[in-house]
Design a protein around this motif. Structure first.
Motif, PDB file in Angstrom:
ATOM      1  N   THR A 122       0.909  -1.174  -0.147  1.00  0.00           N
ATOM      2  CA  THR A 122       0.075   0.074  -0.012  1.00  0.00           C
ATOM      3  C   THR A 122       0.850   1.286   0.098  1.00  0.00           C
ATOM      4  OG1 THR A 122      -0.327  -0.030   2.387  1.00  0.00           O
ATOM      5  CG2 THR A 122      -1.994  -0.988   1.202  1.00  0.00           C
ATOM      6  N   TYR A 123       2.268   0.913   0.017  1.00  0.00           N
ATOM      7  CA  TYR A 123       3.051   2.373  -0.158  1.00  0.00           C
ATOM      8  C   TYR A 123       2.739   3.215  -1.217  1.00  0.00           C
ATOM      9  CZ  TYR A 123       7.205   5.100   0.044  1.00  0.00           C
ATOM     10  OH  TYR A 123       8.027   6.153   0.100  1.00  0.00           O
ATOM     11  N   PRO A 124       2.551   4.561  -1.071  1.00  0.00           N
ATOM     12  CA  PRO A 124       3.143   5.429  -0.022  1.00  0.00           C
ATOM     13  C   PRO A 124       1.942   5.883   0.966  1.00  0.00           C
ATOM     14  CG  PRO A 124       2.669   6.749  -1.883  1.00  0.00           C
ATOM     15  CD  PRO A 124       2.498   5.538  -2.410  1.00  0.00           C
ATOM     16  N   ALA A 125       0.778   5.223   1.013  1.00  0.00           N
ATOM     17  CA  ALA A 125      -0.202   5.434   1.758  1.00  0.00           C
ATOM     18  C   ALA A 125       0.034   5.086   3.387  1.00  0.00           C
ATOM     19  CB  ALA A 125      -1.790   4.895   1.353  1.00  0.00           C
ATOM     20  N   TRP A 126      -0.711   6.154   4.217  1.00  0.00           N
ATOM     21  CA  TRP A 126      -0.442   5.913   5.658  1.00  0.00           C
ATOM     22  C   TRP A 126      -1.632   4.981   6.218  1.00  0.00           C
ATOM     23  CZ3 TRP A 126       3.785   7.183   8.537  1.00  0.00           C
ATOM     24  CH2 TRP A 126       4.727   8.139   7.851  1.00  0.00           C
ATOM     25  N   ALA A 127      -1.485   4.221   7.109  1.00  0.00           N
ATOM     26  CA  ALA A 127      -2.684   3.399   7.431  1.00  0.00           C
ATOM     27  C   ALA A 127      -2.652   3.362   9.026  1.00  0.00           C
ATOM     28  CB  ALA A 127      -2.440   1.932   6.849  1.00  0.00           C
TER      29      ALA A 127
END
Length: 108
Positions: free
Chosen positions: A35-40
């Motif tokens: 899922t990079y670069p999303a933050w989770a």
């Protein structure tokens, strides 16, 4: 061989490999890399890897009991954490340090 990462003490590849012996840490690291670069949030990650909140939290930052803090993904440099404030609330967000982390992982 030890590698110096900005702001952290030297991390050896032995620590990274030892950290990834855990199936939970491998699956969390794989999910973050995918899922990079999303933050989770921890809950997002737990849903993504179909695991329990407590296990994902232990894999990311360690809990001192089942998951070692020394081998946590954030501590060994495979994941990073930031704090996002919403009024008086804080949310802890996580993501992989870089997308290439996925090449280290054999999810089998």
């Amino acid at each position: 061989m030890k590698k110096k990462i900005a702001g952290l003490k030297a991390i050896s590849f032995k620590d990274i490999i030892e950290s990834l012996h855990s199936k939970e840490r491998r699956s969390v690291c794989w999910y973050l890399s995918f899922t990079y670069p999303a933050w989770a949030t921890i809950m997002d990650i737990a849903r993504g890897v179909q695991s329990d909140y407590k296990n994902v939290k232990g894999a990311l930052i360690g809990d001192g009991e089942r998951y070692s803090k020394k081998l946590a993904l954030v501590k060994v440099g495979l994941a990073e954490r930031k704090i996002v404030k919403f009024g008086r609330q804080k949310r802890y967000m996580y993501r992989a340090k870089r997308r290439s982390s996925i090449t280290v992982i054999d999810n089998g």
